[in-house]
Write a protein that holds these residues in place. Structure first.
Motif, mmCIF file in Angstrom:
data_model
loop_
_atom_site.group_PDB
_atom_site.id
_atom_site.type_symbol
_atom_site.label_atom_id
_atom_site.label_comp_id
_atom_site.label_asym_id
_atom_site.label_seq_id
_atom_site.Cartn_x
_atom_site.Cartn_y
_atom_site.Cartn_z
ATOM 1 N N TYR A 1 0.828 -1.221 0.000
ATOM 2 C CA TYR A 1 0.000 0.000 0.000
ATOM 3 C C TYR A 1 0.856 1.262 0.000
ATOM 4 O O TYR A 1 0.565 2.223 -0.713
ATOM 5 N N GLY A 2 1.909 1.243 0.847
ATOM 6 C CA GLY A 2 2.595 2.495 1.150
ATOM 7 C C GLY A 2 3.908 2.739 0.437
ATOM 8 O O GLY A 2 4.398 3.870 0.435
ATOM 9 N N LEU A 3 4.496 1.714 -0.169
ATOM 10 C CA LEU A 3 5.840 1.919 -0.711
ATOM 11 C C LEU A 3 5.995 1.523 -2.182
ATOM 12 O O LEU A 3 7.083 1.657 -2.739
ATOM 13 N N PHE A 4 4.927 1.009 -2.791
ATOM 14 C CA PHE A 4 5.019 0.714 -4.218
ATOM 15 C C PHE A 4 4.271 1.789 -5.001
ATOM 16 O O PHE A 4 3.293 2.362 -4.508
ATOM 17 N N ASN B 1 17.636 -0.564 -9.591
ATOM 18 C CA ASN B 1 16.337 0.072 -9.315
ATOM 19 C C ASN B 1 16.445 1.183 -8.268
ATOM 20 O O ASN B 1 15.719 1.174 -7.266
ATOM 21 N N PRO B 2 17.343 2.175 -8.488
ATOM 22 C CA PRO B 2 17.581 3.160 -7.434
ATOM 23 C C PRO B 2 16.361 4.020 -7.109
ATOM 24 O O PRO B 2 16.269 4.571 -6.010
ATOM 25 N N ASP B 3 15.403 4.107 -8.044
ATOM 26 C CA ASP B 3 14.223 4.952 -7.806
ATOM 27 C C ASP B 3 12.989 4.161 -7.393
ATOM 28 O O ASP B 3 11.877 4.697 -7.374
ATOM 29 N N ARG B 4 13.184 2.888 -7.106
ATOM 30 C CA ARG B 4 12.054 2.052 -6.695
ATOM 31 C C ARG B 4 12.434 1.276 -5.433
ATOM 32 O O ARG B 4 13.612 0.942 -5.224
ATOM 33 N N VAL B 5 11.413 0.978 -4.624
ATOM 34 C CA VAL B 5 11.682 0.182 -3.423
ATOM 35 C C VAL B 5 11.802 -1.294 -3.817
ATOM 36 O O VAL B 5 10.984 -1.819 -4.569
ATOM 37 N N VAL B 6 12.861 -1.908 -3.332
ATOM 38 C CA VAL B 6 13.086 -3.336 -3.548
ATOM 39 C C VAL B 6 12.914 -4.023 -2.195
ATOM 40 O O VAL B 6 13.608 -3.685 -1.226
ATOM 41 N N LEU C 1 2.025 -16.471 17.450
ATOM 42 C CA LEU C 1 2.033 -15.189 18.165
ATOM 43 C C LEU C 1 1.801 -14.008 17.222
ATOM 44 O O LEU C 1 1.350 -12.951 17.653
ATOM 45 N N ARG C 2 2.116 -14.204 15.942
ATOM 46 C CA ARG C 2 1.930 -13.217 14.879
ATOM 47 C C ARG C 2 2.805 -11.966 15.084
ATOM 48 O O ARG C 2 2.327 -10.899 15.484
ATOM 49 N N VAL C 3 4.074 -12.123 14.819
ATOM 50 C CA VAL C 3 4.985 -10.979 14.875
ATOM 51 C C VAL C 3 5.884 -10.996 13.637
ATOM 52 O O VAL C 3 6.532 -12.009 13.341
ATOM 53 N N GLY C 4 5.904 -9.875 12.932
ATOM 54 C CA GLY C 4 6.818 -9.710 11.814
ATOM 55 C C GLY C 4 7.361 -8.295 11.851
ATOM 56 O O GLY C 4 6.853 -7.448 12.600
ATOM 57 N N PHE C 5 8.387 -8.030 11.048
ATOM 58 C CA PHE C 5 8.926 -6.665 11.043
ATOM 59 C C PHE C 5 9.621 -6.379 9.717
ATOM 60 O O PHE C 5 9.941 -7.294 8.956
ATOM 61 N N ALA C 6 9.824 -5.086 9.468
ATOM 62 C CA ALA C 6 10.586 -4.662 8.289
ATOM 63 C C ALA C 6 11.706 -3.756 8.759
ATOM 64 O O ALA C 6 11.571 -3.048 9.766
ATOM 65 N N VAL C 7 12.814 -3.780 8.015
ATOM 66 C CA VAL C 7 13.972 -2.948 8.333
ATOM 67 C C VAL C 7 14.366 -2.177 7.072
ATOM 68 O O VAL C 7 14.426 -2.768 5.983
ATOM 69 N N GLY C 8 14.607 -0.896 7.226
ATOM 70 C CA GLY C 8 15.028 -0.090 6.079
ATOM 71 C C GLY C 8 15.339 1.331 6.510
ATOM 72 O O GLY C 8 15.385 1.652 7.712
ATOM 73 N N HIS C 9 15.516 2.198 5.522
ATOM 74 C CA HIS C 9 15.787 3.613 5.781
ATOM 75 C C HIS C 9 14.620 4.224 6.573
ATOM 76 O O HIS C 9 13.454 3.873 6.326
ATOM 77 N N PRO C 10 14.898 5.136 7.531
ATOM 78 C CA PRO C 10 13.812 5.728 8.323
ATOM 79 C C PRO C 10 12.682 6.325 7.477
ATOM 80 O O PRO C 10 11.520 6.309 7.901
ATOM 81 N N ASP C 11 12.984 6.825 6.280
ATOM 82 C CA ASP C 11 11.912 7.384 5.431
ATOM 83 C C ASP C 11 10.924 6.295 4.997
ATOM 84 O O ASP C 11 9.724 6.543 4.885
ATOM 85 N N LEU C 12 11.451 5.103 4.720
ATOM 86 C CA LEU C 12 10.569 3.989 4.333
ATOM 87 C C LEU C 12 9.732 3.565 5.538
ATOM 88 O O LEU C 12 8.527 3.294 5.424
ATOM 89 N N ILE C 13 10.369 3.545 6.710
ATOM 90 C CA ILE C 13 9.656 3.133 7.931
ATOM 91 C C ILE C 13 8.547 4.133 8.251
ATOM 92 O O ILE C 13 7.454 3.762 8.681
ATOM 93 N N GLU C 14 8.835 5.407 7.997
ATOM 94 C CA GLU C 14 7.812 6.429 8.278
ATOM 95 C C GLU C 14 6.567 6.206 7.410
ATOM 96 O O GLU C 14 5.431 6.334 7.881
#
Ligand code: PLP
Length: 350
Positions: free
Chosen positions: A95-98, A173-178, A217-230
């Protein structure tokens, strides 16, 4: 269909999860759960949370768990986003990064939730064929796109892509999120989390469902640049501010504090995977090289469908996908050594 459905729901094609049968005594090798239980420290931490504090909402930001994960991976807490299983994290990523106007690229044989998210949000997609040996060819991910996603190791093939090749896709793909979906990374691969400071377009998702034995328990996470996390936080806070409850936050944190248990479980799965692979090869199977907690195998003579049916009659459930290119394969989760013995013996008798 009902007259009460919205036009959007009418057209949805939902994901079909592997079955969770109610019958006792089944050998359940169909959903890539960990055969070893969670660390006893996880159980203790959850029990300690079973008190009056349950009347209060949990920390919406999961700060303590984010700090723990950040320390574990040598990054900052503002580079970590938490979700209710990595499936929810992935939904927010779509939803938020593509870029929704352009096709999202993913392999033709991959996690079948990706096309479902595209359908949910009305995002176009384009599948990129794996090679004949079911490998990702980085050069095929250089075409115009609205974002790229692939699991590493891939599911259901189990094949792993070396980090140097992941970097080729990132650099192209420097201008797209991978997005590198690392649900199975702890069973022998190297995490791309080490690359997030180098590539602002890289997002890595992980789960506690597999290597840390916490699918329930249903726990997942993503790691990336703070702008992507925001961006992910903006989506989350427009959907559900409290995706992780108090028990999940406490249990997940404890899972990271028992490294010895984690290592033992991973090593147990890896050594059983190698044993099952060799045994199936002896029985006439081709087994793709796997760095996951499952193997993907086809028999030289028998069809995947017949084998899956035969195993089920013996009380063993594996996953069979009736899809082009892979309909003769079985995806078999690595179980305990007793479960794996039962599998090998039954396949021998079919
Ligand atoms: C490739 C891949 N990604 C993500 C997930 C989702 O894992 P969870 O929602 O349990 O974190 C799975 C589950 O099987 C998977 O196979």
């Amino acid at each position: 269909m009902s007259k009460f459905w919205s036009p959007l729901v009418k057209d949805l094609v939902p994901y079909v999860p592997g079955e969770q049968p109610k019958m006792a005594k089944l050998v359940k090798l169909n959903t890539n759960e960990n055969p070893f239980g969670p660390s006893p420290k996880v159980i203790e931490a959850i029990q300690a949370e079973l008190n009056d504090s349950l009347r209060l909402y949990p920390d919406p930001e999961g700060e303590s768990l984010r700090q723990t994960i950040a320390t574990y991976h040598g990054i900052q807490p503002n580079q970590v986003f938490l979700g209710n299983g990595s499936d929810e994290v992935l939904a927010h990523i779509f939803y938020g990064l593509f870029q929704h106007g352009e096709p999202i690229l993913f392999p033709d044989i991959t996690y079948s939730f990706y096309p479902v998210y595209c359908g949910l949000y009305g995002i176009p997609s384009k599948v990129v064929a794996l090679t004949d040996s079911f490998e990702i060819n980085p050069a095929d991910f250089t075409q115009p796109n609205g974002g790229v996603i692939f699991p590493n190791p891939n599911a259901p093939t189990g094949r792993y892509l070396g980090l140097e090749h992941v970097e080729e896709i990132l650099a192209a793909n420097p201008d797209r999120v991978v997005v590198v979906d690392e649900a199975y990374i702890d069973f022998g691969g190297k995490t791309a989390i080490t690359l997030v400071d180098k590539y602002p377009n890289l997002l890595v998702s992980q789960t506690l469902s597999k290597a840390r034995s916490l699918a329930g328990l249903r726990v997942g996470f993503a790691v990336g640049h703070p702008d992507l996390i925001e961006a992910l936080n903006r989506v989350k806070n427009s959907f559900n501010s409290y995706p992780l409850d108090r028990l999940a936050l406490a249990g997940a944190k404890a899972a990271y504090e028992d490294e010895a248990w984690f290592r033992k479980c991973c090593e147990g799965v890896i050594s059983e995977r190698e044993r099952v692979t060799a045994a199936l090869e002896n029985l006439g199977f081709e087994v793709l090289p796997s760095k996951a907690n499952f193997i993907f195998a086809r028999h030289k003579e028998q069809s995947g469908e017949a084998l899956a049916r035969g195993l089920r009659e013996q009380g063993i459930i594996v996953r069979h996908f009736n899809k082009p290119r892979i309909s003769d394969f079985l995806r078999i989760t690595i179980g305990t050594s007793d479960q794996n013995d039962a599998l090998i013996n039954d396949l021998d008798s079919l």
